[in-house]
Design an enzyme around this catalytic site. Structure first.
Site, PDB file in Angstrom:
ATOM      1  N   SER A 218      -3.392  12.292   7.888  1.00  0.00           N
ATOM      2  CA  SER A 218      -4.230  11.092   7.767  1.00  0.00           C
ATOM      3  C   SER A 218      -5.720  11.346   7.942  1.00  0.00           C
ATOM      4  O   SER A 218      -6.519  10.415   7.791  1.00  0.00           O
ATOM      5  CB  SER A 218      -3.780  10.021   8.772  1.00  0.00           C
ATOM      6  OG  SER A 218      -2.654   9.340   8.287  1.00  0.00           O
TER       7      SER A 218
ATOM      8  N   LYS B 154      -7.839  10.091   5.197  1.00  0.00           N
ATOM      9  CA  LYS B 154      -8.380   8.736   5.123  1.00  0.00           C
ATOM     10  C   LYS B 154      -9.857   8.672   5.468  1.00  0.00           C
ATOM     11  O   LYS B 154     -10.510   7.660   5.195  1.00  0.00           O
ATOM     12  CB  LYS B 154      -7.566   7.801   6.024  1.00  0.00           C
ATOM     13  CG  LYS B 154      -6.142   7.600   5.502  1.00  0.00           C
ATOM     14  CD  LYS B 154      -5.289   6.782   6.449  1.00  0.00           C
ATOM     15  CE  LYS B 154      -3.874   6.667   5.881  1.00  0.00           C
ATOM     16  NZ  LYS B 154      -2.842   6.941   6.864  1.00  0.00           N
TER      17      LYS B 154
ATOM     18  N   SER C 221      -4.997   3.287  10.578  1.00  0.00           N
ATOM     19  CA  SER C 221      -4.538   4.383   9.714  1.00  0.00           C
ATOM     20  C   SER C 221      -3.527   3.890   8.689  1.00  0.00           C
ATOM     21  O   SER C 221      -2.533   4.551   8.395  1.00  0.00           O
ATOM     22  CB  SER C 221      -3.926   5.510  10.554  1.00  0.00           C
ATOM     23  OG  SER C 221      -3.841   6.694   9.812  1.00  0.00           O
TER      24      SER C 221
END
Length: 425
Positions: A105, A108, A168
């Site tokens: 993640s 992101k 997230s």
């Protein structure tokens, strides 16, 4: 990617006790509109203890620094790690920082960066509505991190941005990708173009979430470059990275960056986790006039990524200090100019120069001027650079610019100057 964290108060208490452990919350679909209800998962003490033992057993051997600008750099049990000075972009210490690894993640950060840049340029507005397709919608499992946007609903861009950064959310990331580029694949092209522009040479993005894909990679160096760009270019939105919780659709989720709860100087940036990528964390902290960025890739637990980031920051702030090698407006060198109304021009710093250097060490500077400078030269044009070293190691460089304009000489004077050149005078 992530499982949903437990409510904020237990999280804070766990951190205060020095035993922050990942917890999970299962979500079940409530109805066809995608509404979800949170239920706290009970974790037996023996099972939790077993998880901790398993995590410790899976820990990598400590990875010693391959680059270190000061003594006693830590060795950290991760596949890659890095400490960067924000102001200069100088890597202060690192290990395996160039290897392309799954970023989970941490991906992101690029997704949010592109959204922030679109907001700054006016391509997006905070109040624009983003639709949630079936592809973007999270179906209510604990197998991935979600903002829990209802199916076929709409959310504002600013809520989507918070859902990406704080929660997230894979659903938020997919929804904004489809909104901006028509598809995840189309958005990945934007991500890769931006990565190339920033100089992220070991990075290839396949999707906006970081969900596993063999071709989806980044390096510790590249992720630090991206973090620096987020802080520098998105100052209006950077405070979101320090937000500890965000509530949407009646569901409140805490930020998974444990350092936000224990270190008031930490104000970002992002966590990541998949089975393949391990536990990852990019952090930034600012103490007095010094901001540092840390990257931890593929360690064995959420506690480990927090502890290692904390150790890196502690070492960085104890070993380095700020220095100004050359005062603003000081003439650093005099450059020769050919075919100009003046034979020379003063070289000065283009901007104030603040370095992060090992404590107590002297800084030396060397000047490199561009060879064969010829008029016309505009005031402020880059005509060279100054390089700073400490203890024989480079610690930064800055451009040198022309202090004044140098006009090109007339044809008669140029002819005379050509003759002087021919005779070596």
């Amino acid at each position: 990617m992530h499982t949903k964290t437990s409510p904020l108060l237990p999280l804070i208490l766990a951190i205060a006790a020095g035993a922050l452990a990942p917890s999970s919350v299962a979500f079940a679909a409530k109805n066809a509109t995608g509404k979800h209800a949170a239920s706290k998962a009970a974790v037996p003490k023996k099972a939790a203890s077993g998880k901790k033992s398993a995590a410790a057993a899976n820990a990598l051997p400590p990875l010693a620094a391959q680059v270190a600008l000061a003594d006693n750099a830590p060795a950290l049990p991760a596949k890659a790690w890095l400490l960067m000075d924000y102001d200069s972009g100088q890597v202060l210490a690192s290990a395996n920082a160039e290897e392309a690894l799954p970023p989970a993640s941490l991906t992101k950060m690029m997704t949010s960066y592109i959204v922030e840049q679109a907001l700054r340029s006016g391509k997006l507005k905070t109040t624009d509505l983003v639709s949630v397709s079936e592809n973007a919608w999270c179906r209510g499992t604990s197998a991935e991190s979600c903002m829990y946007l209802p199916l076929n609903s709409q959310a504002t861009v600013i809520d989507i941005l918070r859902g990406i950064i704080v929660q997230s959310g894979n659903d938020a990331s997919k929804a904004i990708a489809e909104h901006m580029a028509g598809s995840e694949a189309g958005f990945a092209k934007l991500m890769n173009a931006e990565a190339q522009r920033l100089g992220m040479t070991k990075t290839t993005f396949v999707n906006p979430t970081g969900l596993p894909d063999p071709g989806h990679k980044s390096s510790a160096t590249d992720l630090a470059i991206l973090a620096r760009a987020i802080i520098k270019d998105g100052s209006e939105y950077y405070p979101i990275y320090a937000e500890r919780e965000f509530k949407y659709n009646g569901i409140k989720q805490g930020n998974r960056n444990a350092l936000l709860y224990t270190d008031p100087t930490v104000d970002g940036l992002k966590t990541g986790h998949t089975a393949e990528a391990g536990y990852c964390l990019v952090t930034s902290a600012k103490r007095n006039d010094m901001r540092l960025i840390t990257v931890i890739l593929n360690t064995h637990s959420a506690q480990a990524r927090a502890d290692q980031s904390r150790e890196l920051l502690g070492w960085g702030y104890s070993q380095f200090e700020k220095a100004t090698p050359i005062q603003p407006n000081a003439v650093v060198a005099t450059a020769k100019v050919g075919f100009g109304k003046a034979d020379t021009v003063a070289a000065v710093l283009g901007a104030p120069w603040l370095l992060t250097v090992p404590r107590g060490q002297q800084v030396q500077t060397t000047v490199e001027l561009k060879p064969g400078l010829e008029a016309p030269i505009a005031k402020g044009a880059v005509i060279g650079k100054v390089i700073a070293t400490s203890n024989g190691k480079p610690v930064g460089e800055a451009p040198l610019v022309a202090q004044a304009e140098v006009e090109r000489s007339g044809w008669l004077l140029r002819a005379w100057q050509h003759l002087l050149q021919l005779f070596g005078k």
